[in-house]
Design an enzyme around this catalytic site. Structure first.
Site, mmCIF file in Angstrom:
data_model
loop_
_atom_site.group_PDB
_atom_site.id
_atom_site.type_symbol
_atom_site.label_atom_id
_atom_site.label_comp_id
_atom_site.label_asym_id
_atom_site.label_seq_id
_atom_site.Cartn_x
_atom_site.Cartn_y
_atom_site.Cartn_z
ATOM 1 N N THR A 145 2.967 -12.557 3.286
ATOM 2 C CA THR A 145 2.171 -13.166 2.231
ATOM 3 C C THR A 145 2.939 -14.389 1.717
ATOM 4 O O THR A 145 4.021 -14.702 2.237
ATOM 5 C CB THR A 145 1.810 -12.140 1.130
ATOM 6 O OG1 THR A 145 0.866 -12.751 0.240
ATOM 7 C CG2 THR A 145 3.023 -11.669 0.353
ATOM 8 N N ASP A 179 0.817 -1.227 0.000
ATOM 9 C CA ASP A 179 0.000 0.000 0.000
ATOM 10 C C ASP A 179 0.844 1.268 0.000
ATOM 11 O O ASP A 179 0.449 2.292 0.552
ATOM 12 C CB ASP A 179 -0.971 0.020 1.209
ATOM 13 C CG ASP A 179 -1.763 -1.260 1.305
ATOM 14 O OD1 ASP A 179 -2.267 -1.709 0.267
ATOM 15 O OD2 ASP A 179 -1.842 -1.838 2.412
ATOM 16 N N LYS A 212 2.156 2.005 -5.202
ATOM 17 C CA LYS A 212 2.854 1.516 -6.411
ATOM 18 C C LYS A 212 2.020 1.719 -7.681
ATOM 19 O O LYS A 212 2.559 1.923 -8.741
ATOM 20 C CB LYS A 212 3.186 0.022 -6.266
ATOM 21 C CG LYS A 212 4.183 -0.271 -5.165
ATOM 22 C CD LYS A 212 4.429 -1.753 -5.036
ATOM 23 C CE LYS A 212 3.255 -2.518 -4.464
ATOM 24 N NZ LYS A 212 2.876 -2.181 -3.090
ATOM 25 N N GLY A 213 0.680 1.632 -7.531
ATOM 26 C CA GLY A 213 -0.194 1.768 -8.700
ATOM 27 C C GLY A 213 0.050 3.090 -9.397
ATOM 28 O O GLY A 213 0.283 3.139 -10.610
ATOM 29 N N GLN A 250 2.318 -5.993 -3.038
ATOM 30 C CA GLN A 250 2.609 -6.013 -1.593
ATOM 31 C C GLN A 250 3.929 -5.264 -1.309
ATOM 32 O O GLN A 250 4.321 -4.431 -2.093
ATOM 33 C CB GLN A 250 2.672 -7.445 -1.047
ATOM 34 C CG GLN A 250 1.313 -8.149 -0.954
ATOM 35 C CD GLN A 250 0.856 -8.754 -2.260
ATOM 36 O OE1 GLN A 250 1.635 -9.367 -2.968
ATOM 37 N NE2 GLN A 250 -0.403 -8.590 -2.586
ATOM 38 N N LEU A 255 3.749 12.274 0.736
ATOM 39 C CA LEU A 255 4.393 13.294 1.572
ATOM 40 C C LEU A 255 3.353 14.308 2.044
ATOM 41 O O LEU A 255 3.387 14.770 3.184
ATOM 42 C CB LEU A 255 5.501 13.987 0.764
ATOM 43 C CG LEU A 255 6.309 15.021 1.515
ATOM 44 C CD1 LEU A 255 7.088 14.387 2.665
ATOM 45 C CD2 LEU A 255 7.272 15.767 0.590
ATOM 46 N N ASN A 315 -4.919 -10.276 -3.847
ATOM 47 C CA ASN A 315 -4.735 -9.663 -2.525
ATOM 48 C C ASN A 315 -4.252 -8.222 -2.688
ATOM 49 O O ASN A 315 -4.425 -7.394 -1.801
ATOM 50 C CB ASN A 315 -3.741 -10.477 -1.670
ATOM 51 C CG ASN A 315 -2.464 -10.861 -2.397
ATOM 52 O OD1 ASN A 315 -2.343 -10.675 -3.606
ATOM 53 N ND2 ASN A 315 -1.520 -11.412 -1.667
ATOM 54 N N ALA A 316 -3.642 -7.920 -3.824
ATOM 55 C CA ALA A 316 -3.129 -6.563 -4.065
ATOM 56 C C ALA A 316 -4.270 -5.638 -4.468
ATOM 57 O O ALA A 316 -5.271 -6.080 -5.032
ATOM 58 C CB ALA A 316 -2.097 -6.599 -5.187
ATOM 59 N N GLY A 317 -4.104 -4.374 -4.199
ATOM 60 C CA GLY A 317 -5.071 -3.386 -4.660
ATOM 61 C C GLY A 317 -4.294 -2.159 -5.084
ATOM 62 O O GLY A 317 -3.732 -1.466 -4.242
ATOM 63 N N HIS A 318 -4.202 -1.935 -6.385
ATOM 64 C CA HIS A 318 -3.418 -0.805 -6.891
ATOM 65 C C HIS A 318 -4.361 0.271 -7.406
ATOM 66 O O HIS A 318 -5.131 0.036 -8.330
ATOM 67 C CB HIS A 318 -2.468 -1.288 -7.998
ATOM 68 C CG HIS A 318 -1.388 -2.187 -7.472
ATOM 69 N ND1 HIS A 318 -0.488 -2.846 -8.272
ATOM 70 C CD2 HIS A 318 -1.061 -2.514 -6.205
ATOM 71 C CE1 HIS A 318 0.333 -3.544 -7.507
ATOM 72 N NE2 HIS A 318 0.001 -3.370 -6.257
ATOM 73 N N ARG A 375 2.852 -29.170 -6.214
ATOM 74 C CA ARG A 375 2.638 -29.683 -7.571
ATOM 75 C C ARG A 375 1.243 -30.262 -7.784
ATOM 76 O O ARG A 375 1.047 -31.178 -8.547
ATOM 77 C CB ARG A 375 3.745 -30.685 -7.952
ATOM 78 C CG ARG A 375 5.086 -29.970 -8.081
ATOM 79 C CD ARG A 375 6.247 -30.834 -7.835
ATOM 80 N NE ARG A 375 6.283 -31.305 -6.476
ATOM 81 C CZ ARG A 375 7.231 -32.093 -5.988
ATOM 82 N NH1 ARG A 375 8.199 -32.514 -6.767
ATOM 83 N NH2 ARG A 375 7.215 -32.466 -4.728
#
Ligand code: IMP
Length: 429
Positions: free
Chosen positions: A238, A13, A16-17, A223, A331, A38-41, A142
């Protein structure tokens, strides 16, 4: 050559998006290399605000190939929903390519993620419940189903039958849960295969060919390094290789192709889920930062834990990734907060600690040693020129640079693309 890795440097969080969307202007290919939905960008551009979970943030640039690499675990329900919503909002998704080696998150993975979390009781990790851990477990065991398997109906049926029989034993005998109906699942998985067929590609060759022809490839991490399976705060991590090494293993490219490793740091810390967070603020300031920055999970809506910038964790992250550049985001969230603090050491068992500790339990006992700096009252929000930063904000940025040991080349002063200060170009033409 050349590839540029964009890695979350804290607990995810970090923004990065926006950074990938911004840098994608100079890129030809953007590839997601690890994690799953699991990611949210979050990306904000002229078409509106988007929360992406699987599709690389480069999708908004018409000249960019958006690629999902084999290191990602893919939930077709989430992906198809994301494609539909992007198409409805006028975003062209025809340049999306997905590796046939990508592992599929199955409904039983999601069930198991939730059942395992319940069984952990007080030791729950606080997963996103998206089936990520169990899908990676099957990959390593596998017994995973890969996207390419969905395209061969006979192979899929025989493989899935075997796996479902095993999962049903686990679900009914260990967790006392209902079994999965094999026929219904097979029909569902076949329909996913048909819907995703146009996007399936041998992306490893595609990326290598593009690199060989001089394309600029951005490797989009998910992440943050402190959640890395090997290097993070295990077991509160994760299940994937979040750090830059994951880009090489997750895509099949050589480290020699990577000319820039960019760590994305937020100007303070946040963490979602359980696990130690030495600089956590359980006070008015933490509450204020959470509300003004809307620090709530993009994927789960959970309130994020908020704290001051953790210099030890940040330096550790910079070291294990070998960052060549850093990006500092949000910032502007600290505008008007006085003083601001950076944690530059921990104290535990009566000793000062200057390196992020790895001994079991030590992090849980550690307390922060703060360095206090004057805050700034003039807003930094929306500033695009470094010379316009209030001197106190500049001093804060320089101190973080010192602490992490690498230059901050981009500062984000707001969620929109143009709310950015380019200190030094990151992707070179
Ligand atoms: P999982 O990845 O769903 O198994 O969750 C494991 C841990 O990683 C939990 O603490 C999650 O809150 C955290 N986590 C997973 N993805 C993200 C993310 O994108 N941002 C922040 N935390 C995440």
């Amino acid at each position: 050559m050349p590839a540029y890795g964009i890695v979350g440097a804290q607990w995810g969080d970090e923004g990065k998006g926006k950074v990938v969307d911004f840098l994608a202007e100079e890129a030809d290919v953007v590839v997601r290399y690890s994690g799953g939905s699991n990611a949210g960008h979050t990306v904000i551009n002229e078409k509106g605000e988007f929360a992406l979970h699987l599709i690389p943030s480069g999708i908004f640039r018409p000249h960019v190939d958006a690629v999902i690499g084999p290191g990602v675990v893919l939930d077709p329900v989430v992906l198809l929903g994301e494609l539909e919503s992007l198409n409805e909002r006028g975003v062209d998704t025809s340049r999306l390519f997905i590796s046939d080696h990508t592992h599929i998150v199955m409904p039983y993975h999601i069930m198991l993620d939730q059942l395992e979390e319940q069984a952990r009781g007080n030791n729950a990790i606080g997963t996103t419940g998206r089936g990520i851990g169990p899908t990676y477990v099957d990959k390593v065991a596998r017994t995973g189903i890969r996207l390419g398997d969905l395209l061969d109906e006979t192979y899929l049926a025989s493989r899935l039958e075997n796996v479902v029989a095993q999962k049903n034993r686990l679900l009914t005998r260990v967790f006392d849960a209902d079994p999965i109906d094999f026929d219904a699942l097979l029909a569902q998985v076949r329909s996913w295969g048909n819907a995703l067929r146009p996007y399936v590609a041998s992306v490893e060759h595609r990326i290598l060919d593009r690199l060989a022809r001089g394309a600029r490839v951005v490797l989009e991490g998910a992440q943050g390094a402190m959640l890395d399976l090997d290097h993070g705060t295990y077991p509160y991590v994760t299940s994937s290789s979040v750090s830059i090494g994951g880009a090489c293993t997750g895509l099949g490219i050589s480290p020699r192709e990577i000319v820039g490793i960019i760590g994305v740091f937020k100007a303070y810390s946040t963490r979602v889920g359980a696990g130690p967070m030495t600089t956590e603020l359980d006070d008015e300031v933490g509450h204020d930062i959470r509300e003004r920055a809307w620090e709530y999970g993009t994927t789960t809506g959970r309130p994020r834990r908020v704290g001051w910038f953790d210099g030890l964790a940040a330096r550790y992250s910079a070291t294990i990734n070998g960052f060549t550049s850093a990006v500092l985001t949000r910032l502007d969230v600290l505008d008007g907060i006085d003083p601001v603090k950076i944690c530059t050491a921990y104290e535990a068992d009566g000793k000062r600690i200057h390196r992020f500790p790895s001994e079991p339990g030590l992090l849980e006992r550690a307390t922060p040693i703060w360095e206090e700096m004057p805050g700034w009252s003039a807003p930094t929000a929306g500033i695009t020129d470094i010379s316009q930063l209030p001197p106190e904000a500049s001093a804060y940025v320089r101190r973080i640079e010192d602490v992490i040991g690498c230059p901050i080349d981009l500062i984000s002063t707001g969620p929109r693309r143009d709310e950015s200060i380019v200190v030094r170009p990151i992707i070179l033409r």
